[in-house]
Motif scaffolding. Structure first.
Motif: not given
Length: 366
Positions: A214-223
């Motif tokens: 629950p304390k994870a951060r998810i960084f979404l990459f792509g343009r």
């Protein structure tokens, strides 16, 4: 006597250029008195500017400023003013072939990469397929340098120091990484459909990871348009998600962020290679393509690759051919749980390593 000065030519896609970084670094370290200039497109500058003191970068817009035969001739004249003593063509396409022909005529030392095209055709054939591991581009580039008299032993970890890039150069939304947080990158898109894991299935992966952490951060990459549409929905649905390109403009900033990830989940795409050159482990998902073609990211292991065995795989080296079955079973047959399992194994491994290092530091401080 001329100072030795090697020109390395590699245009192409972002991921392909990123794969030259470990080899260029190894060359620069092995021969500190030799100047090395990398000729590529502007976007690759962030890879090489601070790579080593004897490495420089030269950009060339071959789509506009140096387009066509006249443009290549102008580029050649610009290059000859740099007093190169050797030319390494890491690309071997029509543009680079023309440039190296001009250099050869003018009696420069010239070598070009062997892409093993015959072996690639056998690997992707639908009849009499030969499934065997092909040489990696890293080895192919090193072999090219050896032809010029510069054998290298490949040794590279990251373009950044061991502690990673400077997070203070990023916007405040990213902040400092907390000791209890997992930072995980997710890059579900690629240039071709055969290399894209279905977004609705990858969303399930994200939800399962955040459910367990629950304390994870998810960084979404792509343009791109697809990323903009899909990631907006994901961020609304999963509060732990951050759409990276909404907050970062420069490639250097994305590389800094990647260097602090615990893990990247990526397709066989540029983001796999970007994460690799900053020393981040990657759980890679493979569909139409296959690691046997040699394009696994630098220092990534086969255990981190998620894939299913199908007789039609791989159907392409680059993933740019239509699906022979028409259903992209190579991707759709991979259950989200398979990806999550690999993520959990890698987080456990890196967590154990981090814990062991912390214990060592505590013992040393006593």
């Amino acid at each position: 006597m001329k100072k030795e000065h090697i020109l390395i030519i590699r245009f192409s896609s972002l991921g392909d250029v990123a794969m030259t970084v470990p080899v260029v670094y190894s060359l620069a370290v092995a021969y500190p008195d030799v100047r090395v200039t990398v000729l590529s497109r502007e976007y690759a500058r962030a890879f090489f500017e601070d790579l080593a003191p004897n490495v420089s970068f030269m950009e060339a817009d071959v789509k506009r400023e140096y387009h066509g035969l006249r443009g290549l001739n102008a580029l050649y004249r610009r290059l000859t003013a740099k007093n190169f003593t050797a030319i390494a063509d890491f690309h071997d396409v029509l543009r680079s072939e023309y440039l190296r022909m001009r250099f050869t005529i003018d009696r420069y030392r010239v070598a070009h990469v062997d892409k093993h095209r015959k072996l690639r055709r056998l690997l992707t054939a639908q009849q009499h397929k030969r499934m065997e591991q092909l040489p990696t581009p890293f080895q192919n580039y090193a072999d090219t340098l050896a032809q010029l008299g510069y054998p290298v032993k490949l040794g590279f970890r990251s373009i950044f120091p061991p502690e990673g890039g400077n997070l203070n150069l990023l916007p405040a939304i990213f902040g400092a990484k907390k000791v209890y947080e997992h930072w995980i990158g997710v890059a579900p898109f690629a240039a071709h459909p055969g290399k894209v894991y279905p977004p609705e299935m990858m969303l399930r992966v994200v939800e399962m990871i955040t459910g367990r952490h629950p304390k994870a951060r998810i960084f979404l990459f792509g343009r791109g348009a697809d990323e903009e549409r899909v990631f907006a929905g994901w961020c609304a649905r999963v509060p732990q998600c951050v759409y990276v390109s909404r907050h970062l403009e420069a490639m250097q900033q994305e590389l800094i962020l990647m260097s602090h990830l615990d893990l990247m989940v990526s397709m066989d795409s540029a983001n796999m290679h970007l994460a690799s050159i900053v020393g981040t482990p990657v759980v890679s998902v493979w569909g139409a393509t296959h690691p046997a073609a040699g394009f696994m990211g630098w220092n990534q292991t086969s255990e981190r690759a998620v894939q299913v065995d199908l007789p039609c795989r791989p159907c392409s080296v680059y993933g740019n051919k239509p699906c022979l079955r028409g259903d992209f079973a190579c991707m759709r047959s991979i259950a989200p749980e398979q990806i999550v399992e690999r993520v959990e194994l890698e987080l456990a491994r890196t967590g154990a390593t981090a814990g062991a290092q912390a214990d060592t530091r505590r013992q040393e401080s006593l």
